[in-house]
Motif scaffolding. Sequence first.
Motif, PDB file in Angstrom:
ATOM      1  N   PHE A   4      54.428  -1.819  32.461  1.00  0.00           N
ATOM      2  CA  PHE A   4      53.444  -0.457  32.994  1.00  0.00           C
ATOM      3  C   PHE A   4      52.844  -2.052  33.208  1.00  0.00           C
ATOM      4  CE2 PHE A   4      54.970   0.846  29.575  1.00  0.00           C
ATOM      5  CZ  PHE A   4      55.241   2.361  29.879  1.00  0.00           C
ATOM      6  N   HIS A   5      51.972  -1.873  34.456  1.00  0.00           N
ATOM      7  CA  HIS A   5      51.592  -3.461  35.193  1.00  0.00           C
ATOM      8  C   HIS A   5      49.850  -3.021  35.733  1.00  0.00           C
ATOM      9  CE1 HIS A   5      55.506  -4.677  36.224  1.00  0.00           C
ATOM     10  NE2 HIS A   5      56.037  -3.157  36.479  1.00  0.00           N
ATOM     11  N   ALA A   6      49.646  -4.017  36.491  1.00  0.00           N
ATOM     12  CA  ALA A   6      48.165  -3.934  36.359  1.00  0.00           C
ATOM     13  C   ALA A   6      47.959  -3.182  37.761  1.00  0.00           C
ATOM     14  CB  ALA A   6      47.444  -5.288  36.783  1.00  0.00           C
ATOM     15  N   GLU A   7      47.038  -2.280  37.962  1.00  0.00           N
ATOM     16  CA  GLU A   7      46.177  -1.257  39.255  1.00  0.00           C
ATOM     17  C   GLU A   7      46.269  -1.787  40.194  1.00  0.00           C
ATOM     18  OE1 GLU A   7      43.385   1.004  37.432  1.00  0.00           O
ATOM     19  OE2 GLU A   7      44.873   2.031  36.300  1.00  0.00           O
ATOM     20  N   THR A  29      47.309 -13.450  32.908  1.00  0.00           N
ATOM     21  CA  THR A  29      47.778 -13.679  32.482  1.00  0.00           C
ATOM     22  C   THR A  29      48.947 -12.610  32.493  1.00  0.00           C
ATOM     23  OG1 THR A  29      45.899 -14.702  30.860  1.00  0.00           O
ATOM     24  CG2 THR A  29      48.226 -13.687  29.707  1.00  0.00           C
ATOM     25  N   HIS A  30      48.519 -11.856  32.872  1.00  0.00           N
ATOM     26  CA  HIS A  30      49.888 -10.403  33.518  1.00  0.00           C
ATOM     27  C   HIS A  30      50.663 -11.083  34.489  1.00  0.00           C
ATOM     28  CE1 HIS A  30      52.018  -7.071  34.022  1.00  0.00           C
ATOM     29  NE2 HIS A  30      51.788  -6.762  35.712  1.00  0.00           N
ATOM     30  N   LEU A  31      50.593 -11.668  35.452  1.00  0.00           N
ATOM     31  CA  LEU A  31      50.610 -12.617  36.459  1.00  0.00           C
ATOM     32  C   LEU A  31      51.716 -13.145  35.978  1.00  0.00           C
ATOM     33  CD1 LEU A  31      47.660 -12.358  39.058  1.00  0.00           C
ATOM     34  CD2 LEU A  31      49.404 -10.692  38.779  1.00  0.00           C
ATOM     35  N   LEU A  33      53.310 -13.013  33.439  1.00  0.00           N
ATOM     36  CA  LEU A  33      54.811 -12.748  32.838  1.00  0.00           C
ATOM     37  C   LEU A  33      55.228 -11.302  34.344  1.00  0.00           C
ATOM     38  CD1 LEU A  33      53.422 -11.734  29.446  1.00  0.00           C
ATOM     39  CD2 LEU A  33      54.474 -13.621  30.079  1.00  0.00           C
ATOM     40  N   CYS A  34      54.267 -10.998  35.318  1.00  0.00           N
ATOM     41  CA  CYS A  34      55.332 -10.380  36.688  1.00  0.00           C
ATOM     42  C   CYS A  34      55.269 -10.580  37.555  1.00  0.00           C
ATOM     43  CB  CYS A  34      53.983  -9.424  36.045  1.00  0.00           C
ATOM     44  SG  CYS A  34      54.492  -8.191  37.028  1.00  0.00           S
ATOM     45  N   PRO A  35      56.509 -10.611  38.085  1.00  0.00           N
ATOM     46  CA  PRO A  35      57.177 -11.377  39.711  1.00  0.00           C
ATOM     47  C   PRO A  35      56.288 -10.634  40.093  1.00  0.00           C
ATOM     48  CG  PRO A  35      58.871 -11.762  37.913  1.00  0.00           C
ATOM     49  CD  PRO A  35      57.923 -11.371  37.301  1.00  0.00           C
ATOM     50  N   SER A  36      56.704  -8.670  40.043  1.00  0.00           N
ATOM     51  CA  SER A  36      56.768  -8.194  40.804  1.00  0.00           C
ATOM     52  C   SER A  36      55.052  -7.657  41.453  1.00  0.00           C
ATOM     53  CB  SER A  36      57.129  -6.479  40.331  1.00  0.00           C
ATOM     54  OG  SER A  36      56.432  -5.869  39.367  1.00  0.00           O
ATOM     55  N   CYS A  37      53.980  -8.013  40.279  1.00  0.00           N
ATOM     56  CA  CYS A  37      52.578  -8.094  40.397  1.00  0.00           C
ATOM     57  C   CYS A  37      51.833  -8.835  41.389  1.00  0.00           C
ATOM     58  CB  CYS A  37      51.686  -7.699  39.147  1.00  0.00           C
ATOM     59  SG  CYS A  37      52.097  -6.334  38.408  1.00  0.00           S
ATOM     60  N   ARG A  38      53.202 -10.219  40.918  1.00  0.00           N
ATOM     61  CA  ARG A  38      52.483 -11.618  41.651  1.00  0.00           C
ATOM     62  C   ARG A  38      53.271 -11.530  43.050  1.00  0.00           C
ATOM     63  NH1 ARG A  38      55.488 -14.823  37.732  1.00  0.00           N
ATOM     64  NH2 ARG A  38      57.239 -15.348  38.759  1.00  0.00           N
TER      65      ARG A  38
END
Length: 218
Positions: A4-7, A29-31, A33-38
């Motif tokens: 579940f990602h940032a919008e 902080t989500h970024l 942990l999350c290569p796709s949102c980066r």
Amino acid sequence: MPSFHAEDEHLMAYAAGSLAEPIALLVATHLALCPSCRARVGSFEAVGGALLETLDTVTTDRSLRDAVLARLDETDAEPAPAPRPAKAGPVDLRVPEPLRGYLGSRLDDLAWKPRGPVDEVRILPDHAGITSRLFRIKAGTAMPRHTHEGSELTLVLSGGFTDRGDHFLRGDVAAADSGVDHCPLADTDEDCYCFAVNDAPLRLTGRLGRLLNPFIRI
Ligand SMILES: [Zn+2]
């Protein structure tokens, strides 16, 4: 990899540097942990850069370019948070940077305050009406049923919880707005730690909650 990602709205605003600090801290902080949102933030930054170049080279209307640059200057007033120098004390590897630098101790050693069945600790001073807190929900425990006057973003740091049929684990972002009335339930095998940002007070809606509303602010 989180499920579940940032919008996009938040990722774009993050790329533009226009998010308020507590929300930028949650997104950053989500970024971590999350290569796709980066990758999405990278593409938004590229689009923003290309747009500026186009305005530089193509437009003969200086006033348009100046207006865009003036808007960017306005939004520049809220830079994304840089990692703070770590406060003295042991670090907690469950918490990624940049949030880790805001804590200064291990999660378990923070100054937790009981709020009904959950514990909370404030991370940043309230910022333009935005409250940022860590929550510790004991294993197998539900948060009190509540709704929001504004929106709530929750990033799971450790453990997990179920909310309205979705199961959120480390790195996941749960978003709830004013239409949502919910009581997230922590997994039974370990305490759940999460970082939550609200832009308006929560309102308890369960039977007991309605009685407690005047006394507890969760
Ligand atoms: Zn993501």
